[in-house]
Design a protein around this motif. Structure first.
Motif, PDB file in Angstrom:
ATOM      1  N   PHE A 178      35.288  46.691  27.847  1.00  0.00           N
ATOM      2  CA  PHE A 178      35.540  47.629  29.543  1.00  0.00           C
ATOM      3  C   PHE A 178      34.602  48.310  28.619  1.00  0.00           C
ATOM      4  O   PHE A 178      34.371  48.662  27.795  1.00  0.00           O
ATOM      5  N   SER A 179      33.581  48.610  28.935  1.00  0.00           N
ATOM      6  CA  SER A 179      31.866  49.642  29.226  1.00  0.00           C
ATOM      7  C   SER A 179      32.175  50.626  30.416  1.00  0.00           C
ATOM      8  O   SER A 179      30.770  49.803  31.031  1.00  0.00           O
ATOM      9  N   GLY A 180      32.312  51.603  30.568  1.00  0.00           N
ATOM     10  CA  GLY A 180      32.622  52.111  31.951  1.00  0.00           C
ATOM     11  C   GLY A 180      33.477  51.474  33.590  1.00  0.00           C
ATOM     12  O   GLY A 180      33.033  51.342  34.332  1.00  0.00           O
ATOM     13  N   PHE A 181      35.043  50.856  32.435  1.00  0.00           N
ATOM     14  CA  PHE A 181      35.211  49.932  34.203  1.00  0.00           C
ATOM     15  C   PHE A 181      35.533  51.364  34.809  1.00  0.00           C
ATOM     16  O   PHE A 181      36.525  51.753  34.856  1.00  0.00           O
ATOM     17  N   SER A 182      35.567  51.084  36.680  1.00  0.00           N
ATOM     18  CA  SER A 182      35.882  51.410  37.068  1.00  0.00           C
ATOM     19  C   SER A 182      36.489  51.396  38.386  1.00  0.00           C
ATOM     20  O   SER A 182      35.896  50.656  39.393  1.00  0.00           O
ATOM     21  N   LEU A 183      37.880  51.501  38.843  1.00  0.00           N
ATOM     22  CA  LEU A 183      37.671  51.203  40.215  1.00  0.00           C
ATOM     23  C   LEU A 183      39.353  51.488  41.106  1.00  0.00           C
ATOM     24  O   LEU A 183      40.368  52.143  39.501  1.00  0.00           O
ATOM     25  N   TYR A 184      39.078  51.960  42.103  1.00  0.00           N
ATOM     26  CA  TYR A 184      39.985  52.196  43.140  1.00  0.00           C
ATOM     27  C   TYR A 184      40.869  51.351  44.047  1.00  0.00           C
ATOM     28  O   TYR A 184      40.250  50.822  44.854  1.00  0.00           O
ATOM     29  N   VAL A 185      41.882  50.838  44.282  1.00  0.00           N
ATOM     30  CA  VAL A 185      42.712  50.581  44.610  1.00  0.00           C
ATOM     31  C   VAL A 185      43.894  51.724  45.870  1.00  0.00           C
ATOM     32  O   VAL A 185      45.143  51.637  45.301  1.00  0.00           O
ATOM     33  N   PRO A 186      43.472  51.739  47.133  1.00  0.00           N
ATOM     34  CA  PRO A 186      44.278  51.995  47.931  1.00  0.00           C
ATOM     35  C   PRO A 186      45.213  51.730  48.271  1.00  0.00           C
ATOM     36  O   PRO A 186      46.203  51.193  47.871  1.00  0.00           O
ATOM     37  N   SER A 187      46.852  52.933  48.224  1.00  0.00           N
ATOM     38  CA  SER A 187      48.289  52.668  48.453  1.00  0.00           C
ATOM     39  C   SER A 187      48.438  51.603  49.415  1.00  0.00           C
ATOM     40  O   SER A 187      47.789  51.148  50.595  1.00  0.00           O
ATOM     41  N   GLY A 188      49.253  50.366  49.780  1.00  0.00           N
ATOM     42  CA  GLY A 188      49.161  49.582  50.414  1.00  0.00           C
ATOM     43  C   GLY A 188      48.791  48.459  50.689  1.00  0.00           C
ATOM     44  O   GLY A 188      48.526  47.536  51.622  1.00  0.00           O
ATOM     45  N   THR A 189      47.314  48.211  49.830  1.00  0.00           N
ATOM     46  CA  THR A 189      46.283  47.474  50.439  1.00  0.00           C
ATOM     47  C   THR A 189      46.577  46.366  48.648  1.00  0.00           C
ATOM     48  O   THR A 189      47.092  46.672  47.790  1.00  0.00           O
ATOM     49  N   THR A 190      45.611  45.714  49.054  1.00  0.00           N
ATOM     50  CA  THR A 190      45.566  44.687  47.716  1.00  0.00           C
ATOM     51  C   THR A 190      43.965  43.592  47.849  1.00  0.00           C
ATOM     52  O   THR A 190      43.170  43.721  48.475  1.00  0.00           O
ATOM     53  N   ALA A 191      43.751  43.779  46.310  1.00  0.00           N
ATOM     54  CA  ALA A 191      42.872  43.839  45.462  1.00  0.00           C
ATOM     55  C   ALA A 191      43.193  43.031  44.360  1.00  0.00           C
ATOM     56  O   ALA A 191      43.395  42.908  43.876  1.00  0.00           O
ATOM     57  N   ALA A 192      41.406  41.541  44.794  1.00  0.00           N
ATOM     58  CA  ALA A 192      41.496  40.800  44.283  1.00  0.00           C
ATOM     59  C   ALA A 192      40.906  40.954  42.972  1.00  0.00           C
ATOM     60  O   ALA A 192      39.266  41.640  43.210  1.00  0.00           O
ATOM     61  N   LEU A 193      40.519  40.643  41.634  1.00  0.00           N
ATOM     62  CA  LEU A 193      39.914  41.020  40.825  1.00  0.00           C
ATOM     63  C   LEU A 193      39.362  39.714  39.963  1.00  0.00           C
ATOM     64  O   LEU A 193      40.173  38.365  40.139  1.00  0.00           O
ATOM     65  N   VAL A 194      38.164  39.065  40.513  1.00  0.00           N
ATOM     66  CA  VAL A 194      36.909  38.023  40.324  1.00  0.00           C
ATOM     67  C   VAL A 194      36.676  38.387  38.879  1.00  0.00           C
ATOM     68  O   VAL A 194      36.003  39.243  38.635  1.00  0.00           O
ATOM     69  N   GLY A 195      36.503  37.228  38.208  1.00  0.00           N
ATOM     70  CA  GLY A 195      35.055  37.052  37.471  1.00  0.00           C
ATOM     71  C   GLY A 195      34.977  35.890  36.028  1.00  0.00           C
ATOM     72  O   GLY A 195      36.574  35.102  36.472  1.00  0.00           O
ATOM     73  N   GLN A 196      34.275  35.630  35.668  1.00  0.00           N
ATOM     74  CA  GLN A 196      34.629  34.705  34.717  1.00  0.00           C
ATOM     75  C   GLN A 196      35.389  34.569  33.788  1.00  0.00           C
ATOM     76  O   GLN A 196      35.376  36.291  33.494  1.00  0.00           O
ATOM     77  N   SER A 197      35.823  34.130  32.527  1.00  0.00           N
ATOM     78  CA  SER A 197      36.756  34.104  31.636  1.00  0.00           C
ATOM     79  C   SER A 197      36.392  34.694  30.512  1.00  0.00           C
ATOM     80  O   SER A 197      34.572  34.762  30.143  1.00  0.00           O
ATOM     81  N   GLY A 198      36.867  36.288  29.653  1.00  0.00           N
ATOM     82  CA  GLY A 198      36.842  37.281  29.323  1.00  0.00           C
ATOM     83  C   GLY A 198      36.423  38.199  29.643  1.00  0.00           C
ATOM     84  O   GLY A 198      35.433  39.016  28.920  1.00  0.00           O
ATOM     85  N   SER A 199      36.027  38.494  31.257  1.00  0.00           N
ATOM     86  CA  SER A 199      35.139  39.506  31.888  1.00  0.00           C
ATOM     87  C   SER A 199      36.156  40.638  31.739  1.00  0.00           C
ATOM     88  O   SER A 199      35.754  41.352  32.483  1.00  0.00           O
ATOM     89  N   GLY A 200      37.859  40.498  31.643  1.00  0.00           N
ATOM     90  CA  GLY A 200      38.376  41.772  31.337  1.00  0.00           C
ATOM     91  C   GLY A 200      39.357  41.849  32.390  1.00  0.00           C
ATOM     92  O   GLY A 200      39.625  42.468  32.406  1.00  0.00           O
ATOM     93  N   LYS A 201      39.697  41.055  33.342  1.00  0.00           N
ATOM     94  CA  LYS A 201      40.205  41.009  34.638  1.00  0.00           C
ATOM     95  C   LYS A 201      41.518  41.132  33.749  1.00  0.00           C
ATOM     96  O   LYS A 201      42.541  41.969  34.609  1.00  0.00           O
ATOM     97  N   SER A 202      42.189  40.325  32.936  1.00  0.00           N
ATOM     98  CA  SER A 202      43.836  40.790  32.439  1.00  0.00           C
ATOM     99  C   SER A 202      44.215  41.825  31.814  1.00  0.00           C
ATOM    100  O   SER A 202      45.155  42.376  32.061  1.00  0.00           O
ATOM    101  N   THR A 203      43.134  42.228  31.150  1.00  0.00           N
ATOM    102  CA  THR A 203      43.281  43.494  30.420  1.00  0.00           C
ATOM    103  C   THR A 203      43.327  44.608  31.332  1.00  0.00           C
ATOM    104  O   THR A 203      44.190  45.249  31.198  1.00  0.00           O
ATOM    105  N   VAL A 204      42.829  44.453  32.548  1.00  0.00           N
ATOM    106  CA  VAL A 204      43.245  45.897  34.353  1.00  0.00           C
ATOM    107  C   VAL A 204      45.150  45.569  33.981  1.00  0.00           C
ATOM    108  O   VAL A 204      45.527  46.633  33.749  1.00  0.00           O
ATOM    109  N   ILE A 205      45.552  44.218  34.087  1.00  0.00           N
ATOM    110  CA  ILE A 205      46.678  44.500  34.000  1.00  0.00           C
ATOM    111  C   ILE A 205      48.117  45.330  33.292  1.00  0.00           C
ATOM    112  O   ILE A 205      48.843  45.834  33.323  1.00  0.00           O
ATOM    113  N   SER A 206      47.538  44.887  31.780  1.00  0.00           N
ATOM    114  CA  SER A 206      47.519  45.323  30.476  1.00  0.00           C
ATOM    115  C   SER A 206      47.529  46.781  30.612  1.00  0.00           C
ATOM    116  O   SER A 206      47.975  47.433  29.741  1.00  0.00           O
ATOM    117  N   LEU A 207      46.128  47.252  30.899  1.00  0.00           N
ATOM    118  CA  LEU A 207      46.549  48.547  30.878  1.00  0.00           C
ATOM    119  C   LEU A 207      47.258  49.344  32.666  1.00  0.00           C
ATOM    120  O   LEU A 207      47.822  50.623  31.260  1.00  0.00           O
TER     121      LEU A 207
END
Length: 249
Positions: free
Chosen positions: A46-75
């Motif tokens: 990640f180099s300046g990664f920012s994301l906001y998900v308001p309460s009660g909503t569903t956010a989908a993270l998409v992108g090619q392999s290695g883009s850091g999607k699963s890293t969001v879960i780990s953090l």
């Protein structure tokens, strides 16, 4: 061996210090995060990664392999801490919260569910300490698993085999969903939860996920279009940043 036993981890799940949020709303914010995995310090995830998900909503993270999607879960689960920037829940930095307390408010369903060599009941009950039979029954109903479990030779007391070998991929995934939903989490994390399934199993599991996502803050890491059709927000990750972000119609 003794060095390993004496080692003090930077992130200690048994540490009881820190704030406890009794009634969390589920607002999620990742703010200007820079991150490298400790085992791969030369690779900038990640180099300046920012994301906001308001309460009660569903956010989908998409992108090619290695883009850091699963890293969001780990953090968000605080398996790792960012090198800089903040991960916040209800505007409180995750580092200030009691780790055990916040993990009790988060449910995780991953791509490859881990089942233990024991019964269906005990595999589900692992999701919550001292879970009652009524709570387990509610969880398997929500996970769309009650019908196949009731048809097993011993129902909930049927042994699943080593790594769940007695069950199909879709059945294992629904048990994992039931385990995650048992504690009635305010935040639900889905890391490509249907990507390893065939089309028929995917539809059944996706119906179960649609049931459990209602009224929760949900982050979905996805490759398939079917998993993001009912999301409120879609964010595109690329080279360590969110490059596109918008609400679904």
């Amino acid at each position: 061996m003794f060095e390993t036993i004496k080692r003090k981890p930077k992130i200690d799940a048994s540490d009881t210090s820190g704030m406890v949020l009794e009634d969390i709303k589920g607002d999620i914010e990742i703010r200007d995060v820079y991150f490298r995995y400790p085992a791969r310090p030369d690779v900038q995830i990640f180099s300046g990664f920012s994301l906001y998900v308001p309460s009660g909503t569903t956010a989908a993270l998409v992108g090619q392999s290695g883009s850091g999607k699963s890293t969001v879960i780990s953090l968000l689960e605080r398996f790792y801490d960012p090198n800089s920037g903040e991960v916040l829940i209800d505007s409180v930095n995750l580092k200030k919260l009691q780790l055990k307390g916040i993990r009790q408010k988060i449910g995780l369903v991953s791509q490859e569910p881990i089942l233990f060599l024991t019964s269906v009941r005990e595999n589900i009950a692992y999701g919550k300490e001292n879970a009652t039979d009524a709570e387990i029954r509610t969880a398997i109903e929500l996970a769309n698993a009650a019908k196949f479990i009731d048809k097993l030779p011993k129902g909930l007391d049927t042994m699943v085999g080593e790594h769940g070998t007695q069950l199909s991929g879709g059945q294992k995934q629904r048990i994992a969903i039931a385990r995650a939903i048992l504690k009635n989490p305010r935040i639900l994390l889905l890391d490509e939860a249907t990507s390893a399934l065939d089309i028929e199993s995917e539809h059944i599991v996706q119906d179960a996920l649609d049931n459990v996502m209602a009224n929760r803050t949900t982050v979905v890491v996805a490759h398939r279009l079917t998993t993001i059709r009912k999301t409120d927000i879609i964010a595109v990750a690329h080279q360590g940043k969110i490059i596109e972000h918008g609400e679904t119609i």
